[in-house]
Write an enzyme that holds these catalytic residues in place. Sequence first.
Site, short mmCIF file in Angstrom:
data_model
loop_
_atom_site.label_atom_id
_atom_site.label_comp_id
_atom_site.label_asym_id
_atom_site.label_seq_id
_atom_site.Cartn_x
_atom_site.Cartn_y
_atom_site.Cartn_z
N CYS A 2 -4.73 18.24 11.82
CA CYS A 2 -6.00 18.85 12.22
C CYS A 2 -6.55 19.59 11.01
O CYS A 2 -5.90 19.68 9.98
CB CYS A 2 -5.78 19.86 13.34
SG CYS A 2 -4.89 19.19 14.74
N ARG A 27 -9.91 15.03 8.63
CA ARG A 27 -8.54 15.38 9.05
C ARG A 27 -8.35 15.27 10.56
O ARG A 27 -7.21 15.34 11.05
CB ARG A 27 -8.21 16.83 8.64
CG ARG A 27 -8.18 17.06 7.15
CD ARG A 27 -7.76 18.48 6.88
NE ARG A 27 -6.44 18.74 7.38
CZ ARG A 27 -5.32 18.54 6.70
NH1 ARG A 27 -5.38 18.09 5.48
NH2 ARG A 27 -4.15 18.80 7.22
N TRP A 84 -7.02 16.82 15.87
CA TRP A 84 -6.51 15.45 15.95
C TRP A 84 -5.37 15.56 16.96
O TRP A 84 -4.29 16.02 16.64
CB TRP A 84 -6.02 15.00 14.58
CG TRP A 84 -5.29 13.70 14.58
CD1 TRP A 84 -3.95 13.50 14.52
CD2 TRP A 84 -5.87 12.40 14.62
NE1 TRP A 84 -3.67 12.16 14.53
CE2 TRP A 84 -4.82 11.46 14.60
CE3 TRP A 84 -7.20 11.93 14.69
CZ2 TRP A 84 -5.04 10.09 14.63
CZ3 TRP A 84 -7.40 10.56 14.72
CH2 TRP A 84 -6.33 9.66 14.69
N ASN A 110 -2.32 23.70 13.23
CA ASN A 110 -2.23 22.30 12.81
C ASN A 110 -0.75 21.96 12.68
O ASN A 110 -0.06 22.55 11.86
CB ASN A 110 -2.93 22.13 11.45
CG ASN A 110 -2.58 20.83 10.78
OD1 ASN A 110 -2.30 19.83 11.46
ND2 ASN A 110 -2.60 20.81 9.47
N GLY A 111 -0.26 21.04 13.50
CA GLY A 111 1.15 20.67 13.43
C GLY A 111 1.69 20.40 14.82
O GLY A 111 0.93 20.22 15.77
N GLU A 494 2.98 -8.69 5.29
CA GLU A 494 2.15 -7.50 5.14
C GLU A 494 1.62 -7.38 3.71
O GLU A 494 0.46 -7.03 3.50
CB GLU A 494 2.97 -6.25 5.54
CG GLU A 494 2.27 -4.93 5.38
CD GLU A 494 1.00 -4.77 6.22
OE1 GLU A 494 0.69 -5.65 7.06
OE2 GLU A 494 0.30 -3.76 5.99
N LYS A 498 -2.30 -7.19 2.86
CA LYS A 498 -2.90 -6.09 2.11
C LYS A 498 -3.69 -6.63 0.93
O LYS A 498 -4.81 -6.21 0.68
CB LYS A 498 -1.82 -5.12 1.56
CG LYS A 498 -1.15 -4.19 2.54
CD LYS A 498 -2.01 -3.08 3.07
CE LYS A 498 -2.72 -3.54 4.31
NZ LYS A 498 -2.24 -3.11 5.59
N GLU A 501 -6.94 -8.57 2.01
CA GLU A 501 -8.04 -7.80 2.64
C GLU A 501 -8.73 -6.86 1.67
O GLU A 501 -9.91 -6.58 1.83
CB GLU A 501 -7.58 -7.08 3.91
CG GLU A 501 -6.65 -5.93 3.71
CD GLU A 501 -6.22 -5.28 5.01
OE1 GLU A 501 -7.05 -5.12 5.90
OE2 GLU A 501 -5.04 -4.93 5.12
N HIS A 517 8.98 -26.69 2.87
CA HIS A 517 8.33 -27.48 3.92
C HIS A 517 6.82 -27.59 3.71
O HIS A 517 6.09 -27.92 4.63
CB HIS A 517 8.64 -26.87 5.29
CG HIS A 517 10.11 -26.82 5.58
ND1 HIS A 517 10.86 -27.95 5.76
CD2 HIS A 517 10.96 -25.78 5.65
CE1 HIS A 517 12.13 -27.60 5.96
NE2 HIS A 517 12.21 -26.28 5.90
N LYS A 616 -12.33 -0.39 10.97
CA LYS A 616 -11.09 0.33 11.29
C LYS A 616 -10.60 0.03 12.70
O LYS A 616 -9.42 -0.08 12.95
CB LYS A 616 -11.32 1.83 11.09
CG LYS A 616 -10.06 2.67 11.16
CD LYS A 616 -9.19 2.46 9.94
CE LYS A 616 -7.82 3.05 10.09
NZ LYS A 616 -6.85 2.37 9.21
C1 F6R Z 1 -4.84 -4.34 8.16
C2 F6R Z 1 -5.33 -3.74 9.38
C3 F6R Z 1 -5.55 -4.63 10.53
C4 F6R Z 1 -5.05 -3.95 11.80
C5 F6R Z 1 -5.43 -4.77 13.04
C6 F6R Z 1 -4.88 -4.16 14.28
O1 F6R Z 1 -4.72 -3.39 7.14
O2 F6R Z 1 -5.58 -2.57 9.44
O3 F6R Z 1 -4.92 -5.86 10.38
O4 F6R Z 1 -3.68 -3.80 11.70
O5 F6R Z 1 -6.82 -4.86 13.13
O6 F6R Z 1 -5.37 -2.88 14.44
P1 F6R Z 1 -4.67 -1.86 15.42
O7 F6R Z 1 -3.33 -1.54 14.84
O8 F6R Z 1 -5.59 -0.67 15.42
O9 F6R Z 1 -4.58 -2.52 16.74
#
Ligand code: F6R
Length: 621
Positions: A2, A27, A84, A110-111, A494, A498, A501, A517, A616
């Site tokens: 927070c 935050r 948060w 916060n915590g 992963e 990363k 993207e 394969h 996001k």
């Molecule tokens: C990659 C990323 C996305 C999410 C995906 C699922 O860096 O952020 O691949 O992992 O959109 O999102 P959540 O976890 O919010 O369901």
Amino acid sequence: MCGIVAYTGIKQCKNILLNGLKRLEYRGYDSAGVGILSVNHSSKIKNPVFEIKVAKEAGKIKVLEELLKDIEMQGVCGIGHTRWATHGEPTQINAHPHFDCKQKIAVVHNGIIENYAEIREELIKKGHIFISQTDTEVLPHLLEGYLKSETNGSLLVAMQKLMKKIRGSGAIVAISVEKPNEIIAGRIASPLIVGTSRDGNFLASDMPAVLDHTRLFTVINDYETVCVTRDKVKIYDSNGKLVQRNPFKVNWSIESAEKGGYEDFMLKEIFEQPYGIKETMRGRLLDGELNFEELNLTDEQIKNLKKIQIIACGTSYHAALTGKLVIEKWAKIPVEVEISSEYRYRDPIVDEGCLFIAITQSGETIDTLAAIREARGKGAKVMAVTNVVGSTVARESDSVIYTHAGPEVGVCATKTFSAQIMVMYLTGLYLSKVKGLIKQENYERIIEELKMIPNKVQIILNNAERLKKIADETYKYTCFLFLGRIYGFPMALEGALKLKEISYIHAEGYAAGEMKHGPIALTDNKTVVVGVIPQDFVYEKMISNLQEVRARNAKIFAIVSEGDKNIEKYADYIFTIPKTIEELNGILTVIPLQLYAYYIAKNLNRNVDQPRNLAKSVTVE
Ligand code: F6R
């Protein structure tokens, strides 16, 4: 995570607090509030009596801003908070500040207070009445109790007693009507700084909150308390002894201060992982034991589990794959992992005795939500693993495990991923323990290893320059293959995700045994092969796979465990991670992969915080 801001000085504080909160919105932003010491209008001018006026509301800071337009709040000393949520949903009642019984003390925090439930019980027995679902609310009530005895009415002494009573983390900031120009605070693990200026002094979680007013800061350390008045700042150590500390000056812009001095939120969040992982473990790993009641399953139900089904998307799907490995290995329960968008449309069968786990950092991903509805509609019990309290997935599930990694601003998931993996480790170990499948000695060893993970992640982060150098030398390649086996396989997926993207370079993650394969046809001298190859039982097999691609002129970048001298023969670039037990290698190998992707993207001038075409929370199909 927070945000806190507090001021005592010669200026009216309402707008100082509000503007400070706006600067801290990164935050936490699900509810916000301020508390200001104001003269009670019915009191005498010569002998004013103070009251604490509080305004708080659920929603973003602009909701609080609207509310404050209609409320008169005069006063030169006050506290503010942007929340948060961790305990209790983001509602007006759960928003901070929180009061004691008589509304004479107000606290923002916060915590996480780990032992809040037992403290609350004790206080209820003494007659205290609670109105929120938060852990924070025990704090003003504790202070109220301490002020009645052995503290000579000193809020500072009461805070020092409180710091010894609570377990967990917290930056705790309190005001009281008895001393209307004084702010008392204490810190355990959560950030807290003091800002000093000629017009008054500040407390805050982070510098951006007060950079408009001062550039002189002092950091409060763990277990210290501080008394701030308009012209003095007194810091005390954990024994109550006065500490001398000179402020330092910062020249950061507000924008760079929000990012903690890092160039991007993504980099900041990668570097926050030791703290994030600790927060995920907090309260769940206690005195060498696992406390995981949140799973909400009786021992009997766990023993009768026939199957676990995990669904997720993107990065969360990779955490699910790690979950499958450790749960099957430790708890011997078969685990199926599926991409949410596939699950929801294939008329799935929900077996009796099956636990359904949905992993989603945002808690809002529409495909995961639809899969949950599908499964629940067919009678499944759903456990959600999410980072966002009160999110739709949290509300629509039967139980929730919060990852507590703090808000993630960068679009791509980094610290929420390591937190999800930690939840998978804890789940696997807990199920195994309850089923009586693990020897005590092995159980204790794994717990010890888990506790060391944050420090080991820090060791990797300290070596980030090495990854930057490798990225500087390889960013012009146009094809990247990430290979791993068993615990390394989800991390290879992963690492590739990363990279693609945020850099927009084509990258693929593969189980190394799959190369022959088909994908091996891709490899030539324009390819970089990133091998996730820590010390484990498939090490030799990984070496063979690397030799195969090297023979086809690919450049090899190997992520290996420290002390691996053998790898020099097979790799062009090497990065070492600290050793751990093989089941836990994943959480360590992914950190260099995140940094590698980051530095390649920076070399290509990409916007890593907001990569093109991505959001996001993915709330569309
Ligand atoms: C990659 C990323 C996305 C999410 C995906 C699922 O860096 O952020 O691949 O992992 O959109 O999102 P959540 O976890 O919010 O369901």
